[in-house]
Design a protein around this motif. Structure first.
Motif, PDB file in Angstrom:
ATOM      1  N   TYR A  49       0.816  -1.211   0.000  1.00 49.44           N
ATOM      2  CA  TYR A  49       0.000   0.000   0.000  1.00 49.44           C
ATOM      3  C   TYR A  49       0.857   1.271   0.000  1.00 49.44           C
ATOM      4  N   VAL A  50       2.157   1.114  -0.222  1.00 55.11           N
ATOM      5  CA  VAL A  50       3.046   2.284  -0.223  1.00 55.11           C
ATOM      6  C   VAL A  50       2.643   3.221  -1.353  1.00 55.11           C
ATOM      7  N   ILE A  51       2.488   4.499  -1.010  1.00 53.85           N
ATOM      8  CA  ILE A  51       2.033   5.479  -1.989  1.00 53.85           C
ATOM      9  C   ILE A  51       3.189   5.957  -2.858  1.00 53.85           C
ATOM     10  N   SER A  52       2.855   6.570  -3.971  1.00 57.48           N
ATOM     11  CA  SER A  52       3.877   7.106  -4.871  1.00 57.48           C
ATOM     12  C   SER A  52       4.523   8.341  -4.231  1.00 57.48           C
ATOM     13  N   VAL A  56       3.426  12.780  -2.350  1.00 53.63           N
ATOM     14  CA  VAL A  56       3.617  12.849  -0.902  1.00 53.63           C
ATOM     15  C   VAL A  56       3.117  14.166  -0.310  1.00 53.63           C
ATOM     16  N   LEU A  57       3.295  15.296  -1.014  1.00 57.52           N
ATOM     17  CA  LEU A  57       2.835  16.583  -0.486  1.00 57.52           C
ATOM     18  C   LEU A  57       1.315  16.609  -0.362  1.00 57.52           C
ATOM     19  N   HIS A  58       0.638  16.070  -1.369  1.00 63.98           N
ATOM     20  CA  HIS A  58      -0.826  16.038  -1.327  1.00 63.98           C
ATOM     21  C   HIS A  58      -1.309  15.177  -0.163  1.00 63.98           C
ATOM     22  N   HIS A  59      -0.663  14.020   0.035  1.00 66.40           N
ATOM     23  CA  HIS A  59      -1.078  13.148   1.139  1.00 66.40           C
ATOM     24  C   HIS A  59      -0.752  13.773   2.494  1.00 66.40           C
ATOM     25  N   ALA A  60       0.358  14.500   2.561  1.00 63.68           N
ATOM     26  CA  ALA A  60       0.705  15.178   3.816  1.00 63.68           C
ATOM     27  C   ALA A  60      -0.349  16.227   4.168  1.00 63.68           C
TER      28      ALA A  60
END
Length: 424
Positions: A49-52, A56-60
Motif C-alpha cells: 500500500y506504499v504510496i507514490s 507525498v505533499l498532497h497526502h501530507a
C-alpha cells in the motif's frame, strides 16, 4: 496500531538502522507489541500500500487537515462544556473560545506544553542556517534607518519594543516611517515572496488623519499645506501618486479610541487569521489604553498590566509589537546637560521597562528658531533628534543621530560628517 508501527520506524531512523519490513517486524517483536499491531503478516502486507513519492505533499496535506479537524472537534466539545456549565461570564467565555480557535489556526499546541532541546534542535539549526545564507540582510523587519538596523538587526518576532518621547517630538511619525519600511521589503512566506503586513492601532488620531500623514511623507508634501487647503496642482498630483504607492502596501489601521487591551488582542488575532503575513503591530499610544472592569487599585498597576498583556500579544502572534509611550514631565525640569531621557522617565509605570525587549527614546537635540515673519523658501523645517536605545535585551545600547523633516513628518539618518563629537 499504525502509531505503534510508526514509533518503531522513528526509533530505527534515530539509530541509523535500515528500515524495511524485516527490521520493523524484529523491532516490534523485541518490544513485545508485534501481535498487538496484527502480526508479521499484517506488517509485511503494508508494503503493497506504499504510496507514490510524487504525491507525498498532497497526502501530507490530507493528514494535516484530518489532524486540524480532530483538534477542532476536541476544542468545540470543550467550548460547549464551558458554555453549558457557565464556568465564567459570557464575554470571558467568548474571548477564551476565540483564543482556542486561533491556537488551532496558528498551529500552536496547548498552552504550557514542555518541549525538549532535542525536539527543537533541528528547527533552531535550520533557522540559523537560513539567517547565515542572508548574512548581508537585516535579520528582522527593516526600520528604514540603517544605524538603528545595525544595532538591533531590525524588528524581531515576539519582541515588545517601546518608543517613548515627550509630545511633539515625532514618535508617531517615526513609528509610521518604520511600519512603511517594514511593509515595503518583500519577505518569504511559505513558497511566495510577499509584502509583510502591519496593523496600526491609533488611539489618538483618526484613520483619515493617519493616511493623510502617510501620503504627505511619501509624496514629500508639507502637512501644513494640506491642513490649510493650499496645495498646488503639482502637489495634488504628487499626493495622488503617493496614495497610489501606499495602496500597494498591506497596512491596516484601527482607530478605535480607548481600546481595551483584550479587545486589541482579539482584533489582532482576527487580522492575523485573515492576513497570515501580519508581521508588525504598532500601538499609538500605550497610556491611552485602559482595562475595562479592572480591579487594579491605581493607574500605575493598570499600565503595568497593559504592558504585560502587550508582551504576551507579541509572543502569541510571534510578531514585534511597537508600542508608543509618553515620558513624564520630569525630563523637562532637568538642566540641558542632563535632559536626555532615562528609563525611570517612562510615564506611570516601571513595569514597562521590565516587560520590553527594546526601549527607545526620542530626544530633540536642536531645533532652529526663526524670527517672526522670516521666510524659509522651499527649505523644510529640520530638527536634530537623537534616537536613544536605552535597553536592548539581546543587543547593545547606544544612540542613533537623526534629522526630522518636520513638514514631511519624515526621519532620515544624519550624515556621519554632521554627527557631533562623541556620538554613535
Amino acid at each position: 496500531r499504525h502509531q505503534e508501527i510508526y514509533r518503531v520506524v522513528l526509533d530505527l531512523a534515530a539509530d541509523s538502522k535500515p528500515i524495511d519490513p524485516l527490521t520493523i517486524v524484529n523491532e516490534l517483536e523485541r518490544k513485545g507489541v508485534l501481535e498487538k499491531v496484527g502480526g508479521a503478516a499484517y506488517v509485511t502486507g503494508l508494503e503493497q500500500y506504499v504510496i507514490s513519492p510524487g504525491n507525498v505533499l498532497h497526502h501530507a496535506k490530507i493528514v494535516h487537515e484530518k489532524s486540524l479537524l480532530r483538534r477542532l472537534i476536541r476544542t468545540s466539545a470543550e467550548i460547549a462544556e464551558d458554555a453549558y456549565t457557565e464556568s465564567d461570564d459570557a464575554k470571558s467565555l467568548l474571548q477564551a473560545s476565540e483564543q482556542k480557535i486561533f491556537n488551532i489556526l496558528s498551529g500552536r499546541s496547548s498552552a504550557g506544553e514542555f518541549r525538549s532541546i532535542d525536539e527543537e534542535a533541528s528547527q533552531v539549526f535550520l533557522d540559523v542556517v537560513h539567517r547565515a545564507e542572508k548574512r548581508d540582510e537585516v535579520s528582522g523587519l527593516p526600520t528604514g534607518l540603517s544605524d538603528l538596523d545595525k544595532m538591533t538587526g531590525g524588528m524581531h518576532p515576539s519582541d515588545l519594543m517601546i518608543l517613548a518621547a515627550r509630545p511633539s517630538v515625532g514618535k508617531t511619525s517615526l513609528a509610521l516611517n518604520m511600519a512603511v519600511s517594514a511593509c515595503r521589503h518583500k519577505r518569504e512566506f511559505g513558497d511566495e515572496f510577499k509584502h509583510p503586513a502591519a496593523a496600526v492601532f491609533s488611539l489618538e488620531m483618526s484613520r483619515d488623519q493617519l493616511i493623510q500623514r502617510l501620503v504627505c511623507t511619501e509624496a514629500e508634501i508639507p502637512m501644513d499645506l494640506l491642513r490649510k487647503n493650499m496645495m498646488s496642482e503639482k502637489q495634488l498630483r504628487k499626493f495622488q501618486d503617493g496614495l497610489t504607492a501606499l495602496r500597494e502596501l498591506p497596512i491596516y489601521i484601527n482607530d478605535t479610541a480607548g481600546l481595551d487591551p483584550t479587545e486589541l488582542r482579539l482584533q489582532a488575532q482576527r487580522l492575523k487569521s485573515r492576513v497570515p503575513e501580519l508581521s508588525l503591530i504598532v500601538i499609538d499610544y500605550l497610556q491611552l489604553m485602559s482595562i475595562r472592569h479592572s480591579n487594579v487599585e491605581n493607574r500605575q498597576q493598570e499600565v503595568s498590566q497593559i504592558s504585560r498583556m502587550l508582551k504576551a500579544l507579541a509572543r502569541d502572534l510571534n510578531v514585534p509589537v511597537l508600542a508608543l509611550s509618553q515620558l513624564s514631565r520630569g525630563v523637562e525640569s532637568r538642566t540641558a546637560k542632563d535632559a536626555k531621557p532615562r528609563l525611570s522617565d517612562l510615564r506611570e509605570s516601571g513595569a514597562i521597562e521590565q516587560d520590553a525587549d527594546v526601549v527607545m527614546f526620542l530626544h530633540r537635540v536642536f531645533r532652529p528658531e526663526r524670527e517672526a515673519g522670516e521666510e524659509r523658501g522651499n527649505q523644510p523645517s529640520v530638527s536634530q533628534v537623537d534616537l536613544i536605545i536605552a535597553k536592548q535585551r539581546n543587543g547593545p545600547i547606544g544612540t542613533c543621530h537623526l534629522l526630522f523633516l518636520e513638514d514631511y513628518t519624515h526621519f532620515v539618518r544624519m550624515a556621519p560628517e554632521d554627527v557631533p563629537p562623541g556620538g554613535h
